[in-house]
Design a protein around this motif. Structure first.
Motif, PDB file in Angstrom:
ATOM      1  N   TRP A  90       0.822  -1.207   0.000  1.00 52.38           N
ATOM      2  CA  TRP A  90       0.000   0.000   0.000  1.00 52.38           C
ATOM      3  C   TRP A  90       0.854   1.254   0.000  1.00 52.38           C
ATOM      4  O   TRP A  90       1.825   1.358   0.750  1.00 52.38           O
ATOM      5  N   ASP A  91       0.513   2.197  -0.858  1.00 52.67           N
ATOM      6  CA  ASP A  91       1.221   3.474  -0.995  1.00 52.67           C
ATOM      7  C   ASP A  91       2.632   3.312  -1.547  1.00 52.67           C
ATOM      8  O   ASP A  91       3.515   4.152  -1.302  1.00 52.67           O
ATOM      9  N   ASN A 144      -2.435  -0.254  -6.040  1.00 56.17           N
ATOM     10  CA  ASN A 144      -1.311  -0.115  -5.116  1.00 56.17           C
ATOM     11  C   ASN A 144      -0.196  -1.110  -5.423  1.00 56.17           C
ATOM     12  O   ASN A 144       0.988  -0.784  -5.283  1.00 56.17           O
ATOM     13  N   LYS A 147       1.528   0.295  -8.448  1.00 50.42           N
ATOM     14  CA  LYS A 147       2.325   1.455  -8.040  1.00 50.42           C
ATOM     15  C   LYS A 147       3.665   1.007  -7.445  1.00 50.42           C
ATOM     16  O   LYS A 147       4.720   1.560  -7.776  1.00 50.42           O
TER      17      LYS A 147
END
Length: 248
Positions: A90-91, A144, A147
């Motif tokens: 995540w992120d 995510n 990413k």
């Protein structure tokens, strides 16, 4: 004095209460003298069929993380292992770095193996550039994951999110569904396949898929276990769960 069974290393494993795959898969990959000991994060609402549900799952994980780690450290582990993967992606890269630091802080400075970093190391080892990805997530989870790998310089060719209805239902995904998903994200110019989601039963299928695809298929539980072993100087080769544990 050393632990009678964990005389080489004791791993503290963090896993959601809803996860029924990561523990037995880690157990199947055990080597002599290494034991794994689980702390469970209480998930009261495991509905993840939409993006709101995925976000709510992460809220629950973050709220219970400190208590989970506090319980694990009472058995004096040598190293921490993440038995869940969504939070580690995540992120992006910075989100993973912050997450690892959180676990280190909570555990008194212990090393941490995460699925995200383990997959990164595996892909670098294989020299992969373009990858296909299979996940149990909804689009927000897939975004995510994309990413994270894109920030590291990998090209994500295709990603197949299965949008499982609940955290428990991830473990119900059939081998046939996973086989079809692997084939869907493969391609002649794809260097490797990555599977995310520790509650997907994938380690043995990944081993088989490598033979008929002729390329690395990285199951996240196998990669995480591999990272944990190698980070602790344990070089035992494990057969039946992919080339990563067998040859590296």
């Amino acid at each position: 004095m050393t632990d009678r069974l964990g005389y080489r290393r004791k791993f503290g494993v963090i896993a959601p209460s809803t996860n029924t795959i990561v523990q037995p898969e880690f157990d199947m990959m055990r080597v002599p003298g290494v034991t794994s000991h689980y702390g469970r994060i209480l998930i009261r609402d495991g509905r993840i069929a939409d993006d709101e549900g995925m976000q709510n799952l992460l809220v629950q994980i973050r709220a219970a993380m400190a208590d989970c780690v506090e319980g694990i450290v009472t058995m004096e582990p040598d190293y921490m292992v993440m038995g869940m993967s969504a939070e580690t992606f995540w992120d992006g890269v910075e989100g993973n770095r912050q997450f690892v630091q959180q676990i280190k802080d909570l555990s008194g400075g212990l090393g941490v193996a995460t699925g995200a970093e383990a997959c990164e190391r595996a892909l670098q080892l294989y020299g992969a550039k373009k990858i296909g990805i299979v996940t149990p997530y909804t689009p927000i989870g897939d975004e995510n994951v994309r990413k994270f790998f894109t920030e590291l310089g990998f090209e994500v060719d295709k990603i197949k999110g299965l949008s499982c209805e609940s955290a428990v239902a991830i473990a119900h995904v059939s081998e046939q569904t996973l086989r079809e998903a692997i084939i869907e994200v493969d391609g002649p110019d794809v260097d490797a396949i990555v599977q995310c989601g520790t509650n997907l039963c994938m380690t043995q299928l990944a081993d088989e898929a490598e033979r008929w695809l002729g390329k690395p298929v990285i199951a996240i539980n196998a990669a995480t276990w591999w990272m944990a072993l190698r980070e602790n100087g344990i070089e035992d080769k494990v057969h039946g769960f992919g080339s990563l544990l067998r040859d590296h």
